[in-house]
Design a protein around this motif. Structure first.
Motif, short mmCIF file in Angstrom:
data_model
loop_
_atom_site.label_atom_id
_atom_site.label_comp_id
_atom_site.label_asym_id
_atom_site.label_seq_id
_atom_site.Cartn_x
_atom_site.Cartn_y
_atom_site.Cartn_z
N LEU A 1 37.62 -43.90 25.87
CA LEU A 1 39.02 -44.32 25.93
C LEU A 1 39.96 -43.13 25.73
CD1 LEU A 1 38.78 -47.65 23.89
CD2 LEU A 1 39.10 -47.42 26.36
N GLY A 2 39.58 -42.22 24.84
CA GLY A 2 40.41 -41.04 24.61
C GLY A 2 40.59 -40.21 25.86
N MET A 3 39.50 -39.98 26.59
CA MET A 3 39.60 -39.19 27.81
C MET A 3 40.38 -39.91 28.89
SD MET A 3 35.99 -37.17 28.26
CE MET A 3 35.03 -38.66 28.45
N ILE A 4 40.15 -41.21 29.03
CA ILE A 4 40.84 -41.98 30.08
C ILE A 4 42.35 -41.92 29.90
CG2 ILE A 4 41.26 -44.32 30.95
CD1 ILE A 4 38.28 -44.88 30.54
N PHE A 5 42.81 -42.16 28.67
CA PHE A 5 44.25 -42.18 28.44
C PHE A 5 44.83 -40.77 28.31
CE2 PHE A 5 43.16 -46.53 27.17
CZ PHE A 5 44.13 -47.23 27.87
N ALA A 6 44.01 -39.80 27.90
CA ALA A 6 44.51 -38.43 27.78
C ALA A 6 44.87 -37.84 29.14
CB ALA A 6 43.47 -37.54 27.08
N VAL A 7 44.09 -38.15 30.15
CA VAL A 7 44.36 -37.59 31.49
C VAL A 7 45.25 -38.50 32.32
CG1 VAL A 7 42.16 -36.37 31.48
CG2 VAL A 7 42.30 -38.63 32.54
N GLY A 8 45.59 -39.67 31.80
CA GLY A 8 46.46 -40.59 32.53
C GLY A 8 45.79 -41.28 33.70
N ALA A 9 44.48 -41.55 33.56
CA ALA A 9 43.76 -42.23 34.65
C ALA A 9 44.28 -43.64 34.87
CB ALA A 9 42.26 -42.26 34.35
N VAL A 10 44.80 -44.29 33.83
CA VAL A 10 45.42 -45.61 33.94
C VAL A 10 46.73 -45.58 33.18
CG1 VAL A 10 43.22 -46.85 34.18
CG2 VAL A 10 44.18 -46.44 31.91
N SER A 11 47.56 -46.54 33.43
CA SER A 11 48.86 -46.59 32.76
C SER A 11 48.67 -46.90 31.28
CB SER A 11 49.75 -47.65 33.40
OG SER A 11 49.12 -48.92 33.35
N PRO A 12 49.31 -46.16 30.39
CA PRO A 12 49.11 -46.34 28.94
C PRO A 12 49.93 -47.51 28.38
CG PRO A 12 50.64 -44.56 29.33
CD PRO A 12 50.20 -45.04 30.69
N THR A 13 49.51 -48.71 28.71
CA THR A 13 50.18 -49.90 28.21
C THR A 13 49.24 -50.67 27.29
OG1 THR A 13 49.46 -51.29 30.06
CG2 THR A 13 51.52 -50.07 30.34
N VAL A 14 49.82 -51.57 26.50
CA VAL A 14 49.01 -52.38 25.59
C VAL A 14 48.05 -53.26 26.37
CG1 VAL A 14 49.08 -54.20 23.85
CG2 VAL A 14 50.74 -52.35 23.76
#
Length: 275
Positions: free
Chosen positions: A102-115
């Motif tokens: 999860l850290g890598m996915i959200f760190a690189v912005g692979a998906v929108s960082p929403t709840v």
């Protein structure tokens, strides 16, 4: 007929067929099917109500993720009763696998960082680590019990416990990853995963749903690989043969089968004598 009534009828029919097939085949999983279904209905209803509050109050997401992780660790640990301190080791492995992914996915912005994205993605990823830990631990325990003579031979030659178990640990990780690999290989050809279908039903474009599903699949491969390797490393240096938690149950089943066999033989003997 309302949609809720049709849903209830459909679920009842599916359960009836499931229980009927298992009853006909004499497979002892009928109660488990009913219990699992009842739990799924209750838990999905509760999480559906809880997520309304989570989406309205984003800080509550932490509590939801903690509940997911706790349930995953408890479920996997129960399957590894033959190992000591399995709960702590499973917790470390699940947390490591889910955290790195999860850290890598959200760190690189692979998906929108929403709840909403975090909750949906975390549910799949944490569930994947649970499956990987369960399969790795069970494969490792079975391998150790079957190949303990091989382990003792390595130890007799002066190898460390970790080296003596290395091949068995590697095999357990490789076997644990088979379901995730098969799902990734056949996506779009054999199955349309729930994430993809859910995104489509939620109004996403086919391309957007496919992108999100791809992140989920590759993320699960990453999380399961990290969790499986971590657990195999933590469990992979035993100095004694692990206990078989199912030994008593198998012994009871064998005794029942022997008794049934003896009864059948006696019945045949009486029939022959009467003839």
């Amino acid at each position: 007929m309302g949609i809720d009534v049709r849903l209830g009828v459909g679920l009842a029919l599916l359960l009836a067929v499931t229980v009927g097939v298992l009853t006909w085949a004499r497979v002892p999983r009928r109660r488990d099917v009913l219990t699992a279904t009842a739990r799924a209905i209750i838990q999905l209803t509760m999480i559906g109500l809880a997520l309304r509050g989570v989406f309205a109050a984003p800080p509550a997401t932490i509590a939801v993720l903690a509940v997911m992780l706790t349930a995953a660790v408890a479920t996997a640990s129960r399957r590894l009763a033959g190992f000591t301190t399995a709960t702590r080791r499973v917790a470390v492995s699940c947390l490591l696998g889910a955290g790195v992914t999860l850290g890598m996915i959200f760190a690189v912005g692979a998906v929108s960082p929403t709840v909403r994205t975090l909750v949906a993605l975390a549910g799949s990823i944490i569930g994947g680590t649970m499956t990987a830990c369960t399969l790795t631990g069970r494969r490792l325990g079975d391998g150790l019990r079957r190949r303990w003579d091989e382990v003792e031979a390595w130890l007799a030659l002066g190898a460390s416990p970790r080296r003596a178990v290395l091949d068995i640990a590697r095999d357990s990780v490789a076997e644990a990853l088979v379901p995730a690999l098969d799902q990734t290989r056949t996506v779009g050809l054999v199955t349309l995963p729930g994430t993809f279908v859910g995104a489509l039903l939620g109004g996403a474009s086919p391309a957007g749903a496919a992108r999100f599903q791809l992140v989920v699949l590759v993320g699960m491969l990453c999380a399961q690989s990290v969790a499986a390797v971590s657990l195999a490393w933590q469990l992979g240096a035993p100095t004694r043969r692990p206990v078989d938690p199912d030994a008593d149950r198998r012994a009871d089943r064998g005794a029942d089968q022997d008794a049934a066999g003896s009864s059948t033989k006696s019945g045949i003997t009486r029939s022959v004598l009467r003839w």
